[in-house]
Motif scaffolding. Structure first.
Motif, PDB file in Angstrom:
ATOM      1  N   ALA A 147       0.618  -1.263  -0.071  1.00 14.31           N
ATOM      2  CA  ALA A 147      -0.009  -0.069   0.091  1.00 14.31           C
ATOM      3  C   ALA A 147       0.835   1.353  -0.088  1.00 14.31           C
ATOM      4  N   GLY A 148       2.240   1.188  -0.084  1.00 15.96           N
ATOM      5  CA  GLY A 148       2.915   2.205   0.507  1.00 15.96           C
ATOM      6  C   GLY A 148       2.929   3.082  -0.949  1.00 15.96           C
ATOM      7  N   MET A 149       3.366   4.534  -0.577  1.00 16.53           N
ATOM      8  CA  MET A 149       3.518   5.497  -1.570  1.00 16.53           C
ATOM      9  C   MET A 149       4.663   5.768  -2.428  1.00 16.53           C
ATOM     10  N   SER A 150       5.642   4.617  -2.093  1.00 19.53           N
ATOM     11  CA  SER A 150       6.793   4.830  -2.972  1.00 19.53           C
ATOM     12  C   SER A 150       7.604   6.534  -3.024  1.00 19.53           C
ATOM     13  N   ARG A 151       7.542   6.883  -2.101  1.00 18.27           N
ATOM     14  CA  ARG A 151       8.131   8.557  -2.025  1.00 18.27           C
ATOM     15  C   ARG A 151       9.705   8.523  -2.534  1.00 18.27           C
ATOM     16  N   ARG A 152      10.511   7.434  -2.316  1.00 19.21           N
ATOM     17  CA  ARG A 152      11.799   7.757  -2.669  1.00 19.21           C
ATOM     18  C   ARG A 152      11.840   7.452  -4.394  1.00 19.21           C
ATOM     19  N   MET A 153      10.870   6.828  -4.728  1.00 20.74           N
ATOM     20  CA  MET A 153      11.035   6.071  -6.140  1.00 20.74           C
ATOM     21  C   MET A 153      10.345   7.193  -7.207  1.00 20.74           C
ATOM     22  N   GLY A 154       9.363   8.237  -6.681  1.00 24.48           N
ATOM     23  CA  GLY A 154       8.698   8.904  -7.414  1.00 24.48           C
ATOM     24  C   GLY A 154       7.666   8.181  -8.332  1.00 24.48           C
ATOM     25  N   THR A 155       7.426   7.091  -8.402  1.00 22.93           N
ATOM     26  CA  THR A 155       6.433   6.213  -9.156  1.00 22.93           C
ATOM     27  C   THR A 155       6.172   4.864  -8.299  1.00 22.93           C
ATOM     28  N   PRO A 156       4.921   4.165  -8.690  1.00 17.66           N
ATOM     29  CA  PRO A 156       4.621   3.256  -7.907  1.00 17.66           C
ATOM     30  C   PRO A 156       5.283   2.026  -7.984  1.00 17.66           C
ATOM     31  N   LYS A 157       6.310   1.349  -7.167  1.00 16.36           N
ATOM     32  CA  LYS A 157       7.368   0.694  -7.302  1.00 16.36           C
ATOM     33  C   LYS A 157       6.670  -0.706  -7.508  1.00 16.36           C
ATOM     34  N   GLN A 158       5.274  -0.784  -6.966  1.00 17.18           N
ATOM     35  CA  GLN A 158       4.920  -1.865  -7.404  1.00 17.18           C
ATOM     36  C   GLN A 158       4.849  -2.541  -8.686  1.00 17.18           C
ATOM     37  N   LEU A 159       4.757  -1.399  -9.657  1.00 18.89           N
ATOM     38  CA  LEU A 159       4.659  -1.507 -11.083  1.00 18.89           C
ATOM     39  C   LEU A 159       6.115  -1.539 -11.908  1.00 18.89           C
ATOM     40  N   LEU A 160       7.128  -1.320 -11.065  1.00 16.17           N
ATOM     41  CA  LEU A 160       8.435  -1.378 -11.771  1.00 16.17           C
ATOM     42  C   LEU A 160       8.523  -2.534 -12.735  1.00 16.17           C
ATOM     43  N   ARG A 161       9.208  -2.551 -13.553  1.00 12.93           N
ATOM     44  CA  ARG A 161       9.656  -3.781 -14.635  1.00 12.93           C
ATOM     45  C   ARG A 161      10.890  -4.437 -14.082  1.00 12.93           C
ATOM     46  N   LEU A 162      10.686  -5.662 -13.550  1.00  9.97           N
ATOM     47  CA  LEU A 162      11.933  -6.410 -13.089  1.00  9.97           C
ATOM     48  C   LEU A 162      11.792  -7.674 -13.820  1.00  9.97           C
ATOM     49  N   GLY A 163      12.749  -7.748 -14.730  1.00  9.34           N
ATOM     50  CA  GLY A 163      12.931  -9.101 -15.763  1.00  9.34           C
ATOM     51  C   GLY A 163      11.402  -9.127 -16.680  1.00  9.34           C
ATOM     52  N   ASP A 164      10.930 -10.129 -16.679  1.00  9.54           N
ATOM     53  CA  ASP A 164       9.574 -10.361 -17.371  1.00  9.54           C
ATOM     54  C   ASP A 164       8.341 -10.086 -16.777  1.00  9.54           C
ATOM     55  N   GLY A 165       8.403  -9.317 -15.445  1.00 11.84           N
ATOM     56  CA  GLY A 165       7.046  -9.012 -14.988  1.00 11.84           C
ATOM     57  C   GLY A 165       7.479  -7.662 -14.009  1.00 11.84           C
ATOM     58  N   THR A 166       6.539  -7.256 -13.315  1.00 12.46           N
ATOM     59  CA  THR A 166       6.323  -6.033 -12.506  1.00 12.46           C
ATOM     60  C   THR A 166       6.986  -6.637 -11.230  1.00 12.46           C
ATOM     61  N   LEU A 167       7.360  -5.978 -10.332  1.00 13.56           N
ATOM     62  CA  LEU A 167       7.920  -5.985  -8.795  1.00 13.56           C
ATOM     63  C   LEU A 167       7.077  -6.758  -8.227  1.00 13.56           C
ATOM     64  N   LEU A 168       5.601  -6.519  -8.240  1.00 13.13           N
ATOM     65  CA  LEU A 168       4.574  -7.112  -7.240  1.00 13.13           C
ATOM     66  C   LEU A 168       4.108  -8.493  -8.334  1.00 13.13           C
ATOM     67  N   GLU A 169       4.360  -8.468  -9.429  1.00 14.23           N
ATOM     68  CA  GLU A 169       3.953  -9.721  -9.822  1.00 14.23           C
ATOM     69  C   GLU A 169       4.968 -10.684  -9.524  1.00 14.23           C
ATOM     70  N   ARG A 170       6.406 -10.406  -9.396  1.00 15.69           N
ATOM     71  CA  ARG A 170       7.324 -11.485  -8.908  1.00 15.69           C
ATOM     72  C   ARG A 170       6.931 -11.807  -7.490  1.00 15.69           C
ATOM     73  N   VAL A 171       6.555 -10.862  -6.589  1.00 17.65           N
ATOM     74  CA  VAL A 171       6.191 -11.164  -5.127  1.00 17.65           C
ATOM     75  C   VAL A 171       5.071 -12.436  -5.195  1.00 17.65           C
ATOM     76  N   LEU A 172       4.215 -12.026  -6.132  1.00 29.22           N
ATOM     77  CA  LEU A 172       3.117 -12.888  -6.094  1.00 29.22           C
ATOM     78  C   LEU A 172       3.177 -14.024  -6.747  1.00 29.22           C
ATOM     79  N   LYS A 173       4.039 -14.230  -7.568  1.00 23.80           N
ATOM     80  CA  LYS A 173       4.510 -15.498  -7.997  1.00 23.80           C
ATOM     81  C   LYS A 173       4.929 -16.512  -6.993  1.00 23.80           C
ATOM     82  N   ASN A 174       6.033 -15.755  -6.353  1.00 24.45           N
ATOM     83  CA  ASN A 174       6.747 -16.723  -5.219  1.00 24.45           C
ATOM     84  C   ASN A 174       5.645 -17.130  -4.258  1.00 24.45           C
TER      85      ASN A 174
END
Length: 372
Positions: free
Chosen positions: A14-41
Motif C-alpha cells: 500500500a506504500g506511496m513509494s516516495r523515494r521512487m517517484g512512481t509506484p514501485k509495485q509496477l516497476l518492471r523487473l525481468g519479465d514482470g513487475t515487482l509485485l508480480e514477482r512477489v505474487l508468483k513466489n
C-alpha cells in the motif's frame, strides 16, 4: 490440522513509494513487475490464503496486474504508515488462520521454499514470532502466530511488527535459511537499478564471506594491531570507518550486501555474522550501528568472542531489550555489563560525523585506561 493451525500470507503493497517517484509495485523487473514477482513466489508456497493490501495507486495496480486467487483489501489510511496496512491485512484474515506471513511487496527474491519452511516450522513448534536468518543476518518475511494479532491491531502510525518484539522475547524463534532473498529489498532507485541488472540473489550467495582489500594489510594481523569492527553501513558507520583509517586501526565492516569497492575506508568486509571468521586480535573494538536490523546477534557475537570494547548505537529501551534477550540465553551478567549503550562520550553530538567522533573518542579513552 488442529484449530487455528492454518497459515496465510499478507502482502503489504500500500506504500506511496516516495523515494521512487512512481509506484514501485509496477516497476518492471525481468519479465514482470515487482509485485508480480512477489505474487508468483507467494502463490507457489503453501499458504492457505493470500491477502494483498493496497492503498496508493490501488486502482491502477488492480488494472495492470492479474490477481487471480488473491483477496485484495484496500487500506484507506495508507498515508499513516505500515501499521495501518498491517491492521488492514490482519482484519481480512480467515477466522481459521493460525499464523500469518507478513510479506513485503518490495522483496521479489524471497523463495517459495523459504515461505514453506517458515510455515512448516510454525506448525511443528508454534513460536509466537518466527524470523528467517541468512548467514546470521535477520531478514523478512516474518511469520506471526495468531496469539500476537491483538497487539498488532493496537499499532498506530508508521511502525511495524518489530514494535512488539520486546514483549515476546521468549516466544521469538529464528530459522536459518539458504535464501539471500530475505535480505534484498528495493527502497530506492539505486536499489532497483542494481537488482534489475542481474540476479542479485545468486550474486549475493556467491560473494566471499570475508573479503580483504587487495592493497590492504594481510589477513594474518599481529595480535597487537588495533582493530575496529563496525556492524552496519549507514552514515555513522562510514564516518567511524574514516576515523578508524586515520587512527591506523584495521577496519572491518560487517554487512551482508556491501561490495568492498564501495567502502574505501575499510580493510575488510565480513558478510557473515560470525566474528570467529576474523583473524585473531587481542585489541578489538566493536561498534554496532545497524539501526536495529541485526543488532542483537552482533552484540552476542562481540560478547562471546571477547571484544575489548563493545558499543551499541541505539536508545536505552532497545539496549535493555537486547540485554534481556541475551540474559535468556544464559550469557553471564558480567559479560553483558561490557556493553556500552548508548555509545560514545556525551559531547552533544547531533550529526553522523559528530556521533562517530564521540564513539571513537570513547574507544581511545577505553584503550588508554586498559593500558594503564
Amino acid at each position: 490440522m488442529q484449530p487455528h493451525s492454518r497459515a496465510s500470507a499478507i502482502i503489504l503493497a500500500a506504500g506511496m513509494s516516495r523515494r521512487m517517484g512512481t509506484p514501485k509495485q509496477l516497476l518492471r523487473l525481468g519479465d514482470g513487475t515487482l509485485l508480480e514477482r512477489v505474487l508468483k513466489n507467494v502463490r507457489r508456497a503453501q499458504a492457505d490464503e493470500i491477502i494483498l493490501v493496497l492503498g496508493y495507486a490501488a486502482e491502477t495496480i488492480q488494472q495492470q496486474i492479474a490477481l487471480d486467487g488473491v483477496r485484495v483489501v484496500i487500506n484507506p489510511t495508507y498515508q499513516d504508515g505500515m501499521g495501518t496496512s498491517l491492521k488492514t491485512g490482519l482484519s481480512a484474515l480467515d477466522s481459521a488462520c493460525g499464523a500469518a506471513l507478513i510479506v513485503l511487496a518490495d522483496q521479489p527474491f524471497v523463495q517459495a521454499d523459504t515461505l514453506d519452511q517458515l510455515i512448516e516450522y510454525h506448525y511443528r513448534h508454534r513460536p509466537q514470532i518466527l524470523i528467517p536468518m541468512y548467514k546470521g543476518f535477520r531478514g523478512n518475511p516474518l511469520l506471526l502466530d495468531r496469539s500476537v494479532f491483538p497487539e498488532l491491531m493496537d499499532l498506530t502510525g508508521d511502525i511495524g511488527c518489530r514494535t512488539i518484539f520486546g514483549s515476546h522475547l521468549e516466544g521469538i524463534h529464528k530459522l536459518a535459511v539458504e535464501d539471500p532473498g530475505i535480505l534484498l529489498d528495493i527502497d530506492s532507485s539505486t536499489d532497483f537499478e542494481k537488482l534489475n541488472q542481474n540476479d542479485s540473489a545468486s550474486a549475493l550467495s556467491s560473494l566471499a564471506e570475508l573479503e580483504t582489500r587487495a592493497d590492504s594489510v594481510d589477513n594474518q594481523l599481529p595480535i597487537s594491531k588495533r582493530e575496529l569492527v563496525i556492524v552496519g553501513r549507514d552514515a555513522v558507520a562510514r564516518a567511524l570507518a574514516s576515523f578508524g583509517r586515520i587512527l591506523q586501526f584495521t577496519v572491518t565492516i560487517v554487512d551482508p550486501l556491501l561490495p568492498i569497492s564501495d567502502v574505501a575506508e575499510a580493510d575488510r568486509v565480513l558478510r557473515i555474522l560470525d566474528f570467529s571468521r576474523l583473524p585473531a586480535s587481542g585489541n578489538r573494538s566493536v561498534v554496532i550501528a545497524s539501526r536495529g536490523q541485526f543488532d542483537e546477534e552482533a552484540v552476542e557475537q562481540a560478547l562471546c568472542t571477547g571484544a575489548a570494547y563493545i558499543a551499541l548505537l541505539a536508545n536505552k529501551k532497545r539496549a535493555q531489550q537486547i540485554l534481556r534477550s541475551l540474559e535468556l540465553k544464559s550469557i553471564p551478567r558480567e559479560k553483558l555489563a561490557k556493553l556500552r549503550a548508548p555509545a560514545g562520550i556525551d559531547i552533544g553530538a547531533e550529526n553522523p560525523q559528530e556521533i562517530a567522533l564521540s564513539i571513537m573518542a570513547e574507544i581511545i579513552c577505553h584503550q588508554h585506561r586498559t593500558v594503564e
